[in-house]
Design a protein around this motif. Structure first.
Motif, PDB file in Angstrom:
ATOM      1  N   GLN A  10      43.258  30.329  31.569  1.00 32.07           N
ATOM      2  CA  GLN A  10      42.251  31.215  32.152  1.00 32.07           C
ATOM      3  C   GLN A  10      42.849  32.000  33.320  1.00 32.07           C
ATOM      4  OE1 GLN A  10      39.237  31.917  30.958  1.00 32.07           O
ATOM      5  NE2 GLN A  10      38.835  33.371  32.601  1.00 32.07           N
ATOM      6  N   LYS A  11      43.619  31.316  34.171  1.00 35.16           N
ATOM      7  CA  LYS A  11      44.249  32.002  35.311  1.00 35.16           C
ATOM      8  C   LYS A  11      45.244  33.047  34.825  1.00 35.16           C
ATOM      9  CE  LYS A  11      43.837  29.267  39.380  1.00 35.16           C
ATOM     10  NZ  LYS A  11      44.448  29.173  40.671  1.00 35.16           N
ATOM     11  N   ILE A  12      46.002  32.729  33.792  1.00 33.73           N
ATOM     12  CA  ILE A  12      46.964  33.689  33.248  1.00 33.73           C
ATOM     13  C   ILE A  12      46.240  34.913  32.708  1.00 33.73           C
ATOM     14  CG2 ILE A  12      48.607  34.077  31.360  1.00 33.73           C
ATOM     15  CD1 ILE A  12      49.622  31.204  31.901  1.00 33.73           C
ATOM     16  N   LEU A  13      45.152  34.690  31.994  1.00 31.08           N
ATOM     17  CA  LEU A  13      44.372  35.799  31.452  1.00 31.08           C
ATOM     18  C   LEU A  13      43.789  36.656  32.575  1.00 31.08           C
ATOM     19  CD1 LEU A  13      43.280  37.202  28.954  1.00 31.08           C
ATOM     20  CD2 LEU A  13      41.362  35.609  28.987  1.00 31.08           C
ATOM     21  N   GLU A  14      43.240  36.030  33.611  1.00 35.43           N
ATOM     22  CA  GLU A  14      42.680  36.774  34.740  1.00 35.43           C
ATOM     23  C   GLU A  14      43.773  37.558  35.469  1.00 35.43           C
ATOM     24  OE1 GLU A  14      40.767  33.567  36.799  1.00 35.43           O
ATOM     25  OE2 GLU A  14      38.922  33.772  35.636  1.00 35.43           O
ATOM     26  N   HIS A  15      44.927  36.923  35.634  1.00 32.14           N
ATOM     27  CA  HIS A  15      46.063  37.600  36.277  1.00 32.14           C
ATOM     28  C   HIS A  15      46.511  38.810  35.445  1.00 32.14           C
ATOM     29  CE1 HIS A  15      50.045  38.314  37.941  1.00 32.14           C
ATOM     30  NE2 HIS A  15      50.547  38.111  36.749  1.00 32.14           N
ATOM     31  N   ALA A  16      46.599  38.638  34.135  1.00 31.17           N
ATOM     32  CA  ALA A  16      47.009  39.741  33.257  1.00 31.17           C
ATOM     33  C   ALA A  16      45.998  40.886  33.334  1.00 31.17           C
ATOM     34  CB  ALA A  16      47.164  39.254  31.821  1.00 31.17           C
ATOM     35  N   PHE A  17      44.723  40.551  33.327  1.00 39.63           N
ATOM     36  CA  PHE A  17      43.679  41.577  33.433  1.00 39.63           C
ATOM     37  C   PHE A  17      43.820  42.324  34.769  1.00 39.63           C
ATOM     38  CE2 PHE A  17      39.574  43.101  34.859  1.00 39.63           C
ATOM     39  CZ  PHE A  17      39.167  43.852  33.768  1.00 39.63           C
ATOM     40  N   GLU A  18      43.962  41.581  35.857  1.00 37.26           N
ATOM     41  CA  GLU A  18      44.098  42.182  37.187  1.00 37.26           C
ATOM     42  C   GLU A  18      45.342  43.068  37.267  1.00 37.26           C
ATOM     43  OE1 GLU A  18      42.680  42.619  41.165  1.00 37.26           O
ATOM     44  OE2 GLU A  18      41.741  41.616  39.470  1.00 37.26           O
ATOM     45  N   THR A  19      46.431  42.618  36.658  1.00 31.13           N
ATOM     46  CA  THR A  19      47.669  43.393  36.660  1.00 31.13           C
ATOM     47  C   THR A  19      47.488  44.697  35.887  1.00 31.13           C
ATOM     48  OG1 THR A  19      49.041  41.415  36.886  1.00 31.13           O
ATOM     49  CG2 THR A  19      50.110  43.383  35.977  1.00 31.13           C
ATOM     50  N   MET A  20      46.861  44.632  34.729  1.00 32.80           N
ATOM     51  CA  MET A  20      46.652  45.844  33.934  1.00 32.80           C
ATOM     52  C   MET A  20      45.694  46.809  34.632  1.00 32.80           C
ATOM     53  SD  MET A  20      48.764  45.547  31.565  1.00 32.80           S
ATOM     54  CE  MET A  20      48.317  47.007  30.632  1.00 32.80           C
ATOM     55  N   LEU A  21      44.695  46.285  35.281  1.00 33.29           N
ATOM     56  CA  LEU A  21      43.787  47.131  36.052  1.00 33.29           C
ATOM     57  C   LEU A  21      44.562  47.819  37.182  1.00 33.29           C
ATOM     58  CD1 LEU A  21      40.894  48.090  36.656  1.00 33.29           C
ATOM     59  CD2 LEU A  21      40.633  46.040  38.081  1.00 33.29           C
ATOM     60  N   HIS A  22      45.388  47.057  37.876  1.00 37.03           N
ATOM     61  CA  HIS A  22      46.201  47.630  38.952  1.00 37.03           C
ATOM     62  C   HIS A  22      47.132  48.707  38.405  1.00 37.03           C
ATOM     63  CE1 HIS A  22      48.579  48.111  42.521  1.00 37.03           C
ATOM     64  NE2 HIS A  22      49.677  47.721  41.876  1.00 37.03           N
ATOM     65  N   LYS A  23      47.772  48.438  37.271  1.00 38.64           N
ATOM     66  CA  LYS A  23      48.666  49.428  36.664  1.00 38.64           C
ATOM     67  C   LYS A  23      47.926  50.737  36.389  1.00 38.64           C
ATOM     68  CE  LYS A  23      51.496  48.200  33.365  1.00 38.64           C
ATOM     69  NZ  LYS A  23      52.832  48.694  33.652  1.00 38.64           N
ATOM     70  N   SER A  24      46.673  50.646  35.968  1.00 38.17           N
ATOM     71  CA  SER A  24      45.921  51.878  35.696  1.00 38.17           C
ATOM     72  C   SER A  24      45.701  52.677  36.978  1.00 38.17           C
ATOM     73  CB  SER A  24      44.586  51.565  35.003  1.00 38.17           C
ATOM     74  OG  SER A  24      43.659  50.964  35.886  1.00 38.17           O
ATOM     75  N   PHE A  25      45.470  51.991  38.105  1.00 41.17           N
ATOM     76  CA  PHE A  25      45.338  52.679  39.386  1.00 41.17           C
ATOM     77  C   PHE A  25      46.674  53.287  39.816  1.00 41.17           C
ATOM     78  CE2 PHE A  25      41.483  50.033  39.900  1.00 41.17           C
ATOM     79  CZ  PHE A  25      40.598  50.973  40.411  1.00 41.17           C
ATOM     80  N   VAL A  26      47.769  52.580  39.567  1.00 38.77           N
ATOM     81  CA  VAL A  26      49.099  53.088  39.924  1.00 38.77           C
ATOM     82  C   VAL A  26      49.413  54.344  39.116  1.00 38.77           C
ATOM     83  CG1 VAL A  26      51.591  52.607  39.854  1.00 38.77           C
ATOM     84  CG2 VAL A  26      50.009  50.875  40.718  1.00 38.77           C
ATOM     85  N   ILE A  27      49.121  54.320  37.833  1.00 39.63           N
ATOM     86  CA  ILE A  27      49.372  55.493  36.987  1.00 39.63           C
ATOM     87  C   ILE A  27      48.587  56.690  37.519  1.00 39.63           C
ATOM     88  CG2 ILE A  27      48.957  56.474  34.692  1.00 39.63           C
ATOM     89  CD1 ILE A  27      49.768  53.653  33.588  1.00 39.63           C
ATOM     90  N   LYS A  28      47.338  56.466  37.883  1.00 41.95           N
ATOM     91  CA  LYS A  28      46.515  57.546  38.428  1.00 41.95           C
ATOM     92  C   LYS A  28      47.135  58.093  39.721  1.00 41.95           C
ATOM     93  CE  LYS A  28      41.828  58.586  39.931  1.00 41.95           C
ATOM     94  NZ  LYS A  28      40.475  58.098  40.140  1.00 41.95           N
ATOM     95  N   ALA A  29      47.598  57.206  40.592  1.00 41.44           N
ATOM     96  CA  ALA A  29      48.223  57.628  41.848  1.00 41.44           C
ATOM     97  C   ALA A  29      49.526  58.393  41.582  1.00 41.44           C
ATOM     98  CB  ALA A  29      48.487  56.418  42.739  1.00 41.44           C
ATOM     99  N   CYS A  30      50.314  57.906  40.639  1.00 40.19           N
ATOM    100  CA  CYS A  30      51.581  58.578  40.314  1.00 40.19           C
ATOM    101  C   CYS A  30      51.336  59.944  39.680  1.00 40.19           C
ATOM    102  CB  CYS A  30      52.440  57.698  39.404  1.00 40.19           C
ATOM    103  SG  CYS A  30      53.152  56.264  40.260  1.00 40.19           S
ATOM    104  N   LEU A  31      50.288  60.075  38.905  1.00 44.09           N
ATOM    105  CA  LEU A  31      49.928  61.392  38.357  1.00 44.09           C
ATOM    106  C   LEU A  31      49.595  62.359  39.486  1.00 44.09           C
ATOM    107  CD1 LEU A  31      47.747  60.342  35.297  1.00 44.09           C
ATOM    108  CD2 LEU A  31      49.876  61.656  35.207  1.00 44.09           C
TER     109      LEU A  31
END
Length: 171
Positions: A10-31
Motif C-alpha cells: 500500500q505504501k509503495i502504491l501511494e508513493h508511486a501515485f504521489e511521484t507520478m502526480l509530482h512528475k505531472s506538476f514538474v512537466i507543467k513547470a518545465c513547459l
C-alpha cells in the motif's frame, strides 16, 4: 498476503501515485520555463529541459529507491515547512535519491558545479512542490536558501530569477 506485506504494498502504491502526480506538476513547470527560454532564443536549453522533465524522478519508481522512499510516505513536513530539517534516518534514505538526480543541490559536494540545466530543473521541481502542497513559493525558496542550501550570492540570484519567472509567468 500477510499484513506487513499488504501495508508495504500500500505504501509503495501511494508513493508511486504521489511521484507520478509530482512528475505531472514538474512537466507543467518545465513547459512554462521552456516557453520562456524559447522566447529568449535559448531553444537548445528549452529542449533539454523538456527532455529532463520526462525522466524527472524516475529513480523513485525503480530499484531499492522505490521501497526506501515509500517507507517515508506520509512524512512530507519538509515539503511544506522550509525550516524543517530532515532527521538522520530520512536523510540517509533520501541521499540515495540525491545521488541519482542532478537537479538536487545535495547531489554535489560543491553546488557551484550544478549546470544551467540542473538549476532550471531544480527550480521547476521546487515550483512543482509548491503547487502540489499549496505553499508560498518565493518565501519558501528564500527561507530554504537561508536554512539549508547556502548558494553563493550570484548563483542564488540566478535561481531566484528563474523562480520569479515561474511564479509570475502565465501558463
Amino acid at each position: 498476503m500477510n499484513k506487513l506485506c499488504e501495508e508495504n504494498s500500500q505504501k509503495i502504491l501511494e508513493h508511486a501515485f504521489e511521484t507520478m502526480l509530482h512528475k505531472s506538476f514538474v512537466i507543467k513547470a518545465c513547459l512554462k520555463m521552456s516557453k520562456y527560454l524559447m522566447a529568449n532564443n535559448q531553444n537548445d536549453l528549452a529542449f533539454l529541459l523538456l527532455k529532463r522533465s520526462n525522466i524527472h524522478d524516475n529513480s523513485k519508481l525503480i530499484g531499492p529507491e522505490l521501497e526506501l522512499l515509500a517507507s517515508l510516505y506520509g512524512n512530507q513536513e519538509s515539503f511544506v515547512n522550509p525550516n524543517v530539517q530532515l532527521s538522520d534516518n530520512q536523510r540517509e534514505i533520501i541521499e540515495k535519491h540525491w545521488e541519482n538526480n542532478r537537479h538536487h543541490p545535495e547531489h554535489f559536494k560543491n553546488v557551484e558545479k550544478m549546470s544551467e540545466l540542473d538549476i532550471l530543473e531544480m527550480c521547476c521541481d521546487w515550483y512543482a512542490r509548491s503547487l502540489q502542497y499549496g505553499t508560498e513559493f518565493l518565501p519558501f525558496i528564500k527561507t530554504r536558501q537561508e536554512t539549508r542550501f547556502h548558494f553563493p550570492d550570484e548563483m542564488f540570484n540566478k535561481i531566484l530569477h528563474y523562480c520569479e519567472i515561474l511564479e509570475n509567468t502565465e501558463d
